[in-house]
Each structure stands twice: as C-alpha cells, then as structure tokens.
Design a protein around this motif. Sequence first.
Motif, PDB file in Angstrom:
ATOM      1  N   ALA A   5       0.831  -1.208   0.000  1.00  0.00           N
ATOM      2  CA  ALA A   5       0.000   0.000   0.000  1.00  0.00           C
ATOM      3  C   ALA A   5       0.864   1.255   0.000  1.00  0.00           C
ATOM      4  N   CYS A   6       1.931   1.241   0.784  1.00  0.00           N
ATOM      5  CA  CYS A   6       2.853   2.389   0.816  1.00  0.00           C
ATOM      6  C   CYS A   6       3.544   2.572  -0.529  1.00  0.00           C
ATOM      7  N   MET A   7       3.991   1.476  -1.119  1.00  0.00           N
ATOM      8  CA  MET A   7       4.653   1.558  -2.426  1.00  0.00           C
ATOM      9  C   MET A   7       3.693   2.137  -3.467  1.00  0.00           C
ATOM     10  N   ARG A   8       2.441   1.682  -3.416  1.00  0.00           N
ATOM     11  CA  ARG A   8       1.436   2.174  -4.363  1.00  0.00           C
ATOM     12  C   ARG A   8       1.187   3.662  -4.148  1.00  0.00           C
ATOM     13  N   ALA A   9       1.069   4.075  -2.895  1.00  0.00           N
ATOM     14  CA  ALA A   9       0.823   5.487  -2.579  1.00  0.00           C
ATOM     15  C   ALA A   9       1.976   6.381  -3.017  1.00  0.00           C
ATOM     16  N   MET A  10       3.185   5.832  -3.010  1.00  0.00           N
ATOM     17  CA  MET A  10       4.359   6.607  -3.409  1.00  0.00           C
ATOM     18  C   MET A  10       4.575   6.594  -4.925  1.00  0.00           C
ATOM     19  N   GLY A  11       3.710   5.869  -5.647  1.00  0.00           N
ATOM     20  CA  GLY A  11       3.795   5.862  -7.100  1.00  0.00           C
ATOM     21  C   GLY A  11       4.623   4.735  -7.688  1.00  0.00           C
ATOM     22  N   TYR A  12       5.070   3.808  -6.851  1.00  0.00           N
ATOM     23  CA  TYR A  12       5.815   2.651  -7.343  1.00  0.00           C
ATOM     24  C   TYR A  12       4.823   1.552  -7.712  1.00  0.00           C
ATOM     25  N   LEU A  13       4.046   1.809  -8.744  1.00  0.00           N
ATOM     26  CA  LEU A  13       2.929   0.933  -9.068  1.00  0.00           C
ATOM     27  C   LEU A  13       3.343  -0.461  -9.524  1.00  0.00           C
ATOM     28  N   PRO A  14       4.266  -0.604 -10.482  1.00  0.00           N
ATOM     29  CA  PRO A  14       4.642  -1.967 -10.888  1.00  0.00           C
ATOM     30  C   PRO A  14       5.254  -2.759  -9.730  1.00  0.00           C
ATOM     31  N   GLN A  15       6.053  -2.088  -8.908  1.00  0.00           N
ATOM     32  CA  GLN A  15       6.686  -2.760  -7.773  1.00  0.00           C
ATOM     33  C   GLN A  15       5.642  -3.154  -6.720  1.00  0.00           C
ATOM     34  N   ALA A  16       4.688  -2.280  -6.469  1.00  0.00           N
ATOM     35  CA  ALA A  16       3.624  -2.582  -5.506  1.00  0.00           C
ATOM     36  C   ALA A  16       2.803  -3.772  -5.985  1.00  0.00           C
ATOM     37  N   PHE A  19       5.029  -6.984  -5.742  1.00  0.00           N
ATOM     38  CA  PHE A  19       5.269  -7.343  -4.342  1.00  0.00           C
ATOM     39  C   PHE A  19       4.026  -7.991  -3.731  1.00  0.00           C
ATOM     40  N   ALA A  20       2.860  -7.373  -3.970  1.00  0.00           N
ATOM     41  CA  ALA A  20       1.612  -7.914  -3.422  1.00  0.00           C
ATOM     42  C   ALA A  20       1.329  -9.304  -3.992  1.00  0.00           C
ATOM     43  N   LEU A  21       1.546  -9.470  -5.296  1.00  0.00           N
ATOM     44  CA  LEU A  21       1.319 -10.787  -5.907  1.00  0.00           C
ATOM     45  C   LEU A  21       2.278 -11.837  -5.369  1.00  0.00           C
ATOM     46  N   ASP A  22       3.556 -11.477  -5.253  1.00  0.00           N
ATOM     47  CA  ASP A  22       4.553 -12.416  -4.730  1.00  0.00           C
ATOM     48  C   ASP A  22       4.179 -12.887  -3.325  1.00  0.00           C
ATOM     49  N   CYS A  23       3.769 -11.950  -2.498  1.00  0.00           N
ATOM     50  CA  CYS A  23       3.378 -12.302  -1.125  1.00  0.00           C
ATOM     51  C   CYS A  23       2.110 -13.161  -1.118  1.00  0.00           C
ATOM     52  N   ALA A  24       1.135 -12.795  -1.943  1.00  0.00           N
ATOM     53  CA  ALA A  24      -0.132 -13.536  -1.980  1.00  0.00           C
ATOM     54  C   ALA A  24       0.080 -14.976  -2.417  1.00  0.00           C
ATOM     55  N   ALA A  38      -6.478  -9.552   0.891  1.00  0.00           N
ATOM     56  CA  ALA A  38      -6.114  -8.135   0.983  1.00  0.00           C
ATOM     57  C   ALA A  38      -4.942  -7.817   0.055  1.00  0.00           C
ATOM     58  N   LEU A  39      -3.999  -8.734  -0.058  1.00  0.00           N
ATOM     59  CA  LEU A  39      -2.871  -8.534  -0.981  1.00  0.00           C
ATOM     60  C   LEU A  39      -3.336  -8.527  -2.435  1.00  0.00           C
ATOM     61  N   LEU A  40      -4.269  -9.394  -2.759  1.00  0.00           N
ATOM     62  CA  LEU A  40      -4.821  -9.395  -4.118  1.00  0.00           C
ATOM     63  C   LEU A  40      -5.507  -8.069  -4.433  1.00  0.00           C
ATOM     64  N   LEU A  41      -6.195  -7.513  -3.437  1.00  0.00           N
ATOM     65  CA  LEU A  41      -6.847  -6.214  -3.646  1.00  0.00           C
ATOM     66  C   LEU A  41      -5.822  -5.101  -3.818  1.00  0.00           C
ATOM     67  N   GLN A  42      -4.719  -5.165  -3.069  1.00  0.00           N
ATOM     68  CA  GLN A  42      -3.645  -4.177  -3.252  1.00  0.00           C
ATOM     69  C   GLN A  42      -3.079  -4.259  -4.666  1.00  0.00           C
ATOM     70  N   ALA A  43      -2.843  -5.476  -5.127  1.00  0.00           N
ATOM     71  CA  ALA A  43      -2.320  -5.666  -6.483  1.00  0.00           C
ATOM     72  C   ALA A  43      -3.323  -5.169  -7.522  1.00  0.00           C
ATOM     73  N   ALA A  44      -4.610  -5.395  -7.273  1.00  0.00           N
ATOM     74  CA  ALA A  44      -5.650  -4.929  -8.200  1.00  0.00           C
ATOM     75  C   ALA A  44      -5.672  -3.403  -8.278  1.00  0.00           C
ATOM     76  N   GLU A  45      -5.536  -2.746  -7.127  1.00  0.00           N
ATOM     77  CA  GLU A  45      -5.518  -1.274  -7.146  1.00  0.00           C
ATOM     78  C   GLU A  45      -4.294  -0.743  -7.883  1.00  0.00           C
ATOM     79  N   ALA A  46      -3.155  -1.393  -7.697  1.00  0.00           N
ATOM     80  CA  ALA A  46      -1.948  -0.968  -8.425  1.00  0.00           C
ATOM     81  C   ALA A  46      -2.133  -1.152  -9.921  1.00  0.00           C
ATOM     82  N   ALA A  47      -2.720  -2.268 -10.320  1.00  0.00           N
ATOM     83  CA  ALA A  47      -2.972  -2.513 -11.746  1.00  0.00           C
ATOM     84  C   ALA A  47      -3.948  -1.472 -12.300  1.00  0.00           C
ATOM     85  N   ALA A  48      -4.984  -1.151 -11.539  1.00  0.00           N
ATOM     86  CA  ALA A  48      -5.948  -0.146 -11.983  1.00  0.00           C
ATOM     87  C   ALA A  48      -5.300   1.226 -12.115  1.00  0.00           C
ATOM     88  N   ALA A  49      -4.412   1.555 -11.188  1.00  0.00           N
ATOM     89  CA  ALA A  49      -3.720   2.845 -11.247  1.00  0.00           C
ATOM     90  C   ALA A  49      -2.823   2.938 -12.478  1.00  0.00           C
TER      91      ALA A  49
END
Length: 190
Positions: A5-16, A19-24, A38-49
């Motif tokens: 979530a922090c990575m996504r908020a900072m604009g590191y979208l591909p990394q976020a 990372f979320a997918l790897d953990c999930a 919750a990790l899948l949802l984080q990855a989904a938000e990064a993909a949407a962004a």
Amino acid sequence: MHRSACMRAMGYLPQAHQFALDCAQRLDTEREHPVKGALLLQAAEAAAAENRQGEATNLIDQARLLAGRMNKDETAASIYFGPTEVAIREVRIALRLGRVDKALRLARNVSLPADVPIEPHVRYLVTTAFAYMRARDDVAAVFALNRVAALSPEDLRFDQFARQTINGLTKRSHDLIAEDVARLRTVAGL
C-alpha cells in the motif's frame, strides 16, 4: 500488505503490484485467506492505477472467490477482508479506471455491516463522495464527506480522493453547499 500500500501510494505501481502478488502466492492455508485476499486487492488497485483493466478485474475476481469461501468479513493481523472489503475496493478500482457510472452503481449495492471497522467504512464514504463529485452530484458528495469528518477527520487531510473531492467541489462553488465545503476545507487543511 502495508508495504504494498505504501509503495502504491508513493507511485511505485509496478513494484507494488508485483510485491503484493509475490506475497499472496506464498499464502495458501485457510487461516491466511484474509491476508491473501487483501494482498490481491492491493495488487488490483496498483494494476488499476496503471490503467490495466484486465489485470485489475482478474485480481478482483480472485479476491471475490476467496471472500466467498470465507463467507464473512474478518480481521486477521489487523487486516480487514471479506465480501464487504471486496465490494468497497471494486468501487474504488472502477473509479481509478475512470468508470464513474459503474462505480456509483456498485456503491449503491454495498451494504456495510454494523460491525465494519472504521477504516473500510471511511474508505467507502470517501470513494463514494469522489464518485458523486465526478458525477456532479455535489450535495451527495458533501453528505458523504460530512460523515467522514464525523468519523475520521484525519482522512480528509490525508486521503487523496477526499482532497480531490473537496478541491473539485470548491471549484464549482455551489451556493447550497458553500458553507459545508468551506468547513471541509478547513478540516482538510486546504
């Protein structure tokens, strides 16, 4: 989850996203379903962004399947997940993809249980307010933001959708809600 979530908020979208997918992928037990979802949802938000609609939809579908297996909302390791959280995030992802009508249609179908934690409740209200502002329903947007101000005023200061909503309402300067918008601006520190 929080790191993604922090990575996504900072604009590191591909990394976020990665990372979320790897953990999930490392979580398989039933006890780990809330965190995995919750990790899948984080990855989904990064993909949407990143405007990757197909990937975001695929990840939301995977999260929905996990939530369906759980058949209830629960908190594990301070992470809330279940059918309600999937529904809230689906609204947010629709907005990120620029699909305001779909977001509002989805938001109308979200039913928040009485015991929903404050964070997802506020996230739902902020997301809905942003959608209403984008749809030019300023009164509904202010109504939702006033509820946010009552529940968690700090979210008006720190949530990007809340700040964008308040700024959008300010630009339109609707007389009926001018006092409310001015008060919301003060609370948000704008």
